[in-house]
Design a protein around this motif. Structure first.
Motif, PDB file in Angstrom:
ATOM      1  N   SER A  80     -41.318  32.906  18.514  1.00 48.16           N
ATOM      2  CA  SER A  80     -42.413  32.927  17.533  1.00 48.16           C
ATOM      3  C   SER A  80     -42.064  33.771  16.320  1.00 48.16           C
ATOM      4  CB  SER A  80     -43.694  33.460  18.188  1.00 48.16           C
ATOM      5  OG  SER A  80     -44.132  32.587  19.214  1.00 48.16           O
ATOM      6  N   GLU A  81     -41.513  34.946  16.570  1.00 50.28           N
ATOM      7  CA  GLU A  81     -41.153  35.855  15.475  1.00 50.28           C
ATOM      8  C   GLU A  81     -40.052  35.269  14.605  1.00 50.28           C
ATOM      9  OE1 GLU A  81     -39.002  40.243  14.889  1.00 50.28           O
ATOM     10  OE2 GLU A  81     -39.673  39.600  16.878  1.00 50.28           O
ATOM     11  N   VAL A  82     -39.061  34.663  15.237  1.00 49.18           N
ATOM     12  CA  VAL A  82     -37.913  34.132  14.500  1.00 49.18           C
ATOM     13  C   VAL A  82     -38.290  32.922  13.658  1.00 49.18           C
ATOM     14  CG1 VAL A  82     -35.709  32.934  14.817  1.00 49.18           C
ATOM     15  CG2 VAL A  82     -36.159  35.039  16.070  1.00 49.18           C
ATOM     16  N   LEU A  83     -39.167  32.063  14.185  1.00 50.69           N
ATOM     17  CA  LEU A  83     -39.510  30.833  13.477  1.00 50.69           C
ATOM     18  C   LEU A  83     -40.602  31.016  12.423  1.00 50.69           C
ATOM     19  CD1 LEU A  83     -39.405  28.082  16.254  1.00 50.69           C
ATOM     20  CD2 LEU A  83     -37.596  28.818  14.689  1.00 50.69           C
ATOM     21  N   ALA A  84     -41.368  32.090  12.516  1.00 48.88           N
ATOM     22  CA  ALA A  84     -42.503  32.293  11.604  1.00 48.88           C
ATOM     23  C   ALA A  84     -42.136  32.143  10.126  1.00 48.88           C
ATOM     24  CB  ALA A  84     -43.152  33.649  11.870  1.00 48.88           C
ATOM     25  N   ALA A  99     -34.441  27.175  25.075  1.00 51.91           N
ATOM     26  CA  ALA A  99     -35.011  28.320  25.788  1.00 51.91           C
ATOM     27  C   ALA A  99     -35.633  27.884  27.113  1.00 51.91           C
ATOM     28  CB  ALA A  99     -36.069  29.000  24.928  1.00 51.91           C
ATOM     29  N   VAL A 100     -35.455  28.690  28.137  1.00 56.56           N
ATOM     30  CA  VAL A 100     -36.022  28.412  29.453  1.00 56.56           C
ATOM     31  C   VAL A 100     -37.533  28.638  29.427  1.00 56.56           C
ATOM     32  CG1 VAL A 100     -36.013  29.116  31.883  1.00 56.56           C
ATOM     33  CG2 VAL A 100     -33.867  29.073  30.591  1.00 56.56           C
ATOM     34  N   ASN A 101     -38.258  27.738  30.086  1.00 55.65           N
ATOM     35  CA  ASN A 101     -39.721  27.844  30.197  1.00 55.65           C
ATOM     36  C   ASN A 101     -40.411  27.896  28.841  1.00 55.65           C
ATOM     37  OD1 ASN A 101     -39.614  27.854  33.042  1.00 55.65           O
ATOM     38  ND2 ASN A 101     -39.314  30.071  33.091  1.00 55.65           N
ATOM     39  N   TYR A 102     -39.919  27.076  27.908  1.00 55.36           N
ATOM     40  CA  TYR A 102     -40.537  26.990  26.587  1.00 55.36           C
ATOM     41  C   TYR A 102     -40.661  25.517  26.215  1.00 55.36           C
ATOM     42  CZ  TYR A 102     -42.140  29.651  22.551  1.00 55.36           C
ATOM     43  OH  TYR A 102     -42.919  30.267  21.599  1.00 55.36           O
ATOM     44  N   PRO A 103     -41.626  24.824  26.813  1.00 59.64           N
ATOM     45  CA  PRO A 103     -41.758  23.380  26.630  1.00 59.64           C
ATOM     46  C   PRO A 103     -42.387  22.993  25.298  1.00 59.64           C
ATOM     47  CG  PRO A 103     -43.520  24.180  28.029  1.00 59.64           C
ATOM     48  CD  PRO A 103     -42.620  25.365  27.760  1.00 59.64           C
ATOM     49  N   PHE A 104     -42.614  21.707  25.134  1.00 59.70           N
ATOM     50  CA  PHE A 104     -43.117  21.128  23.896  1.00 59.70           C
ATOM     51  C   PHE A 104     -44.346  21.855  23.349  1.00 59.70           C
ATOM     52  CE2 PHE A 104     -46.065  18.234  21.773  1.00 59.70           C
ATOM     53  CZ  PHE A 104     -45.278  17.717  20.758  1.00 59.70           C
ATOM     54  N   GLU A 105     -45.351  22.051  24.194  1.00 57.75           N
ATOM     55  CA  GLU A 105     -46.598  22.642  23.724  1.00 57.75           C
ATOM     56  C   GLU A 105     -46.412  24.072  23.243  1.00 57.75           C
ATOM     57  OE1 GLU A 105     -49.489  21.385  23.068  1.00 57.75           O
ATOM     58  OE2 GLU A 105     -48.943  19.371  23.732  1.00 57.75           O
ATOM     59  N   SER A 106     -45.535  24.827  23.878  1.00 56.02           N
ATOM     60  CA  SER A 106     -45.269  26.200  23.439  1.00 56.02           C
ATOM     61  C   SER A 106     -44.600  26.202  22.076  1.00 56.02           C
ATOM     62  CB  SER A 106     -44.378  26.920  24.454  1.00 56.02           C
ATOM     63  OG  SER A 106     -45.029  27.042  25.707  1.00 56.02           O
ATOM     64  N   LEU A 107     -43.595  25.352  21.915  1.00 57.20           N
ATOM     65  CA  LEU A 107     -42.868  25.299  20.647  1.00 57.20           C
ATOM     66  C   LEU A 107     -43.752  24.760  19.521  1.00 57.20           C
ATOM     67  CD1 LEU A 107     -40.112  25.811  19.355  1.00 57.20           C
ATOM     68  CD2 LEU A 107     -39.437  23.497  20.008  1.00 57.20           C
TER      69      LEU A 107
END
Length: 264
Positions: A80-84, A99-107
């Motif tokens: 989140s911080e890097v992409l902001a 990234a592990v455990n970072y699916p579509f909805e999270s991204l």
């Protein structure tokens, strides 16, 4: 877009990002000049990119601007911080998370609406073009974008789409499996060394045996049990070894390793 014209960027250039870059360059899927990488420690980044001849970017913004496909290869808590600050730039890019455990909805929450993105889980053998990339079936890429990403990832080995709910289990199998397989290779070699075989030869034979057996199963589609039976003669040597493995809980130990990771 044709592969020879595509530019790939990395945000974060740790072990997995390096493995992917090595795989693309080694297989010839991408020329070094098509690959861009960024990381917080620029001096370390330069040391890691120099052997591959790829671009070391001074900032994540530079990597994002240069890339057609941007691979997000930082820890999940950093995304989140890097992409902001990059959201507007990424609206016209393809964003691929490893990234592990970072699916579509999270991204999705880290990007502006309409940004094409896909979550994946590669494993380390992608570095030699013999890896696996688990691909989440839920994504926001159009047909041409998906075809480009699929072509890129196929150069690194098998591409396996799975449902979101199965990403974790598939990732455990392909991502943690190399550690389990390496332990088995080591154990096989130790057994051979115990009985007089030089260690170098033992490692060569054990590794090629596993590689060949896996390829045979994939190409024939044979049930692993049938493959075992095909080399297990009545009263022969193999059945004695199989019996010893069963006696010591070989299968149960492997399943328990999955349970330990998946939380059962």
């Amino acid at each position: 877009m044709e592969l020879q014209n595509a530019k790939v960027g990395f945000i974060g250039f740790g072990n997995m990002a390096q493995a992917m870059a090595q795989g693309w360059v080694k297989t010839g899927a991408l020329k070094p000049g098509q690959v861009y990488a960024s990381a917080r420690n620029v001096e370390k980044l330069k040391r890691n990119t120099e052997p591959l001849g790829i671009h070391a970017c001074a900032s994540t913004a530079e990597a994002a601007e240069q890339a057609d496909v941007l691979v997000v290869a930082v820890k999940p808590y950093q995304i989140s911080e890097v992409l902001a600050p990059l959201k507007e730039t990424l609206q016209n890019k393809i964003v691929v998370s490893v990234a592990v455990n970072y699916p579509f909805e999270s991204l999705k929450h880290d990007l502006l609406p309409g940004t094409a993105h896909l979550s994946t889980l590669p494993n380390t053998p992608v570095s030699i073009g013999e890896g696996i990339t688990i691909v989440e079936q839920t994504h926001s890429l159009d047909a041409d974008q998906y075809a480009l990403v699929e072509t890129l990832l196929s150069a690194l080995g098998l591409v396996q789409p799975v449902e979101t709910a199965q990403m974790s289990t598939a990732g455990t199998l392909s991502g943690c499996g190399p550690a389990f397989a390496s332990m088995f290779i080591e154990a096989l070699a130790d057994g051979a060394v115990k009985h007089g075989l030089p260690r170098d030869a033992a490692y060569q034979l054990a590794s090629q045996m596993i590689a060949g057996t896996g390829k045979l199963q994939r190409e024939t589609g044979a049930h692993p049990g049938a493959m075992k039976d095909a080399v297990t003669s009545p009263g022969g040597t193999t059945i004695k070894g199989v019996t010893a493995l069963e006696k010591h809980g070989f299968r149960g130990a492997v399943i328990e390793a999955f349970d330990a990771i998946e939380g059962e």
